[in-house]
Design an enzyme around this catalytic site. Structure first.
Site, mmCIF file in Angstrom:
data_model
loop_
_atom_site.group_PDB
_atom_site.id
_atom_site.type_symbol
_atom_site.label_atom_id
_atom_site.label_comp_id
_atom_site.label_asym_id
_atom_site.label_seq_id
_atom_site.Cartn_x
_atom_site.Cartn_y
_atom_site.Cartn_z
ATOM 1 N N CYS A 1 0.823 -1.213 0.000
ATOM 2 C CA CYS A 1 0.000 0.000 0.000
ATOM 3 C C CYS A 1 0.851 1.256 0.000
ATOM 4 O O CYS A 1 0.681 2.137 -0.833
ATOM 5 C CB CYS A 1 -0.938 0.001 1.198
ATOM 6 S SG CYS A 1 -2.195 -1.261 1.040
ATOM 7 N N HIS A 2 1.746 1.362 0.959
ATOM 8 C CA HIS A 2 2.519 2.600 1.070
ATOM 9 C C HIS A 2 4.005 2.347 1.229
ATOM 10 O O HIS A 2 4.741 3.220 1.682
ATOM 11 C CB HIS A 2 1.979 3.457 2.219
ATOM 12 C CG HIS A 2 0.509 3.688 2.109
ATOM 13 N ND1 HIS A 2 -0.410 2.982 2.842
ATOM 14 C CD2 HIS A 2 -0.203 4.489 1.307
ATOM 15 C CE1 HIS A 2 -1.628 3.358 2.499
ATOM 16 N NE2 HIS A 2 -1.535 4.264 1.569
ATOM 17 N N GLY A 3 4.426 1.125 0.895
ATOM 18 C CA GLY A 3 5.851 0.848 0.787
ATOM 19 C C GLY A 3 6.626 0.711 2.084
ATOM 20 O O GLY A 3 7.726 1.240 2.197
#
Lengths: 183, 416
Positions: free
Chosen positions: A143-145
């Protein structure tokens, strides 16, 4: 309160009067009553009794080979159970705490070295990280690394803390009970 | 009995309930409107039209939708395949949501360009922002209802924002979800809220229009007009006709979208039933949330500030909250950018910045996109604080005309 009021006989009266007292009392009781009426409406949104009853999950781990992971559900949340390789354990143990955003030793995150058991929810915004990915060979959240290492500790990305280790106990060598504590 | 122009049955009703004069003063001949309104002034009434479409199609969809984790996805397919015109109702509703946001965003940028938020219309502006916030909550709760993969994971990620609250974060998240994870209880309550919020929007819209009518519509020149002068014309028939024309254009675009590209705005992953065990590889919100999503993800300076997650959430909320106070940041007495040459340039830079954030929001958090997101976020806040303040204070504005007619005719005749 008004510095000047009227006494019961209607005459001017200095300081706090019976009327002031009644106003404060009525306001206070009314406030408590409104609060008591609102509370059930707020509390009804909390997890219900049947959800709260989902305390433990038993898992047979005898079929998980070295290097394999499974995901089970405990309290509706995914839990990763990974049978770690020697190398993963060594890597996790060798990482100095100074390199960690949320410093925890590998030893404090496991009961038996080869078994890593964690709630599989990224501590950033709740996605499920993907195993054996990312720059540290552990987990990577798409999702956001966020990158987690082989001990599930946050190494890079926006997540603030390590993957959560739930309470669990071994029931013999082949079974674990997630959600239970050592008596 | 009373002094009004209505006779017969209308007169009888008007005597007891002055509804005809109320309507006439709101959207009829009694509402004096600046005569120079351009097409950017169409978007308020268009937003109202979009809201009505959403409510009507929504009420119809609710007749067939099954708000349970076990049945939601299938009931949507039932609507799409079996219910008479169900596919039409759903595609109008899902694309209508997108177009509602498009129209409202244009309406907001109109307000920013022409200084509609300035005195004496601050409350009007703030009520509009409340509507925008309610729209966002409605859109989010609605997006969860089909219970596809994107629905489920959007619900997870958005409710998880609240875990950033220090101390009680987890308790708040479980309270919102009604479970340890997004679950049947979450879906049920989102459905309830999704049905409630639009009616709250209707309520605020009425107050928004009430506030509008106190000082009347602004205008592209941004000057005050006196009603009854040659600067104003009655709303009906002049702007009812203009609004209807705009509505026609809107309906054509709407129809092209619904009939030819019904899934253009949606994500294929949402046609996969919700699976609590697998996160889709690339989670993207609906296009109208992309700039906000980019701001959320921009704060990654872990080494500079503790709790970057919390600051990401604060920045995202702040991107709307800052708009509530701009009437007091931009203190220029000149409303319209027509007379503010420097502000006009910065306005368009800000618009470009919002587009940049929209692009960044759709991209994975990787490489150059991280820096572009941080730059875009920083500039967004710089614009609405420092730049607006400095422009309001130091910009040399061009002289304002005394009236709308002045540049056209020399002396201003007053209609008696």
């Amino acid at each position: 309160m008004a510095p000047k009021g009227k006494g019961t006989n209607g005459a001017p009266h200095e300081g706090v009067t019976r009327r002031d007292f009644i106003h404060v009392l009525t306001g206070a009781v009314g406030g408590i009553a409104v609060g008591a009426a609102i509370w059930p409406m707020i509390d009804q949104m909390n997890p219900s009794a049947d959800i709260l009853a989902l305390t433990t999950t038993e898992v047979d781990i005898s079929q998980i080979d070295v290097g394999q992971s499974i995901t089970v559900f405990w309290q509706k949340k995914p839990v990763f159970i990974r049978h770690r390789t020697e190398q993963e354990i060594l890597e996790a143990e060798a990482t100095p705490l100074s390199e960690l955003k949320d410093p925890q030793t590998d030893q404090s995150r496991r009961i038996k070295p080869e078994w890593l058991i964690m709630v599989g929810i990224c501590t950033h915004l709740g996605c499920i990280p993907i195993g054996e990915r990312g720059e540290y060979g552990g987990w990577f959240c798409p999702c956001h690394g966020s990158h987690y290492d082989t001990s599930g500790r946050i190494r890079k990305g926006p997540a603030p803390t390590n993957l959560l280790v739930p309470d669990y106990v071994f029931d013999g060598d082949d079974k674990i009970i997630i959600g239970a504590r050592e008596a | 009995m009373a002094k009004h122009k209505y006779t017969g049955i209308m007169g009888w009703i008007e005597d007891r309930l002055p509804i005809f004069s109320l309507l006439d003063n709101a959207v009829g001949t009694g509402y004096h409107t600046p005569k120079n309104l351009n097409y950017w002034w169409n978007f308020g009434s268009l937003a109202g039209f979009a809201l009505v479409i959403q409510i009507i199609t929504g009420i119809i969809l609710a007749m067939y939708y099954n708000p349970s984790a076990a049945g939601a996805f299938e009931s949507i397919e039932h609507i799409m395949r079996d219910v008479n015109y169900g596919w039409l109702m759903r595609y109008v509703h899902s694309n209508g949501g997108s177009l509602f946001f498009l129209v409202v965003f244009i309406h907001v940028f109109r307000g920013l360009y022409y200084g509609s938020f300035k005195a004496p219309r601050e409350l009007l502006w703030m009520l509009g922002l409340v509507i925008l916030l309610l729209m966002m909550m409605t859109a989010f709760t609605g997006y969860v209802l089909p219970w596809g993969q994107m629905s489920f994971w959007a619900a997870t990620v958005i409710t998880e924002f609240f875990s950033a609250i220090p101390g009680v974060g987890t308790d708040v998240v479980e309270w919102l979800r009604g479970s340890f994870a997004v679950d049947n209880a979450t879906l049920n309550r989102f459905y309830s809220f999704h049905y409630l919020f639009p009616f709250l929007i209707v309520g605020i819209v009425i107050v928004h229009i009430w506030a509008l009518h106190v000082h009347g519509s602004g205008n592209p020149k941004g000057i005050n007009v006196k009603k009854g002068t040659s600067d104003t014309i009655p709303f009906h028939p002049f702007y009812t006709v203009k609004d209807l024309f705009g509505m026609g254009v809107f309906i054509v675009i709407f129809a092209v979208l619904v009939f030819y590209y019904p899934n253009l705005m949606s994500h294929p992953d949402n046609y996969i039933p919700a699976n609590p065990g697998v996160t889709p590889p690339h989670i993207v919100p609906e296009w109208y949330f992309l700039p906000f999503y980019a701001i959320l993800r921009a704060v990654t300076w872990e080494h500079l500030i503790p709790n970057a997650k919390l600051w990401g959430v604060i920045a995202m909320a702040g991107s709307i909250m800052i708009l509530f106070v701009i009437p007091w940041i931009d203190k220029s007495k000149v409303r319209s950018m027509t007379f503010r040459p420097l502000s006009r340039i910065f306005f368009w830079i800000m618009v470009a910045d919002v587009f940049l954030l929209g692009v960044v929001g759709a991209m994975p958090v990787d490489g150059i996109w991280i820096y572009l997101g941080q730059f875009g976020t920083a500039y967004y806040f710089l614009h609405f604080t420092v730049i607006l303040y400095l422009l309001g204070k130091y910009e040399k504005t061009r002289p304002l005309p005394k009236s709308i007619s002045e540049p056209v005719i020399r002396s201003e005749p007053v209609i008696q």
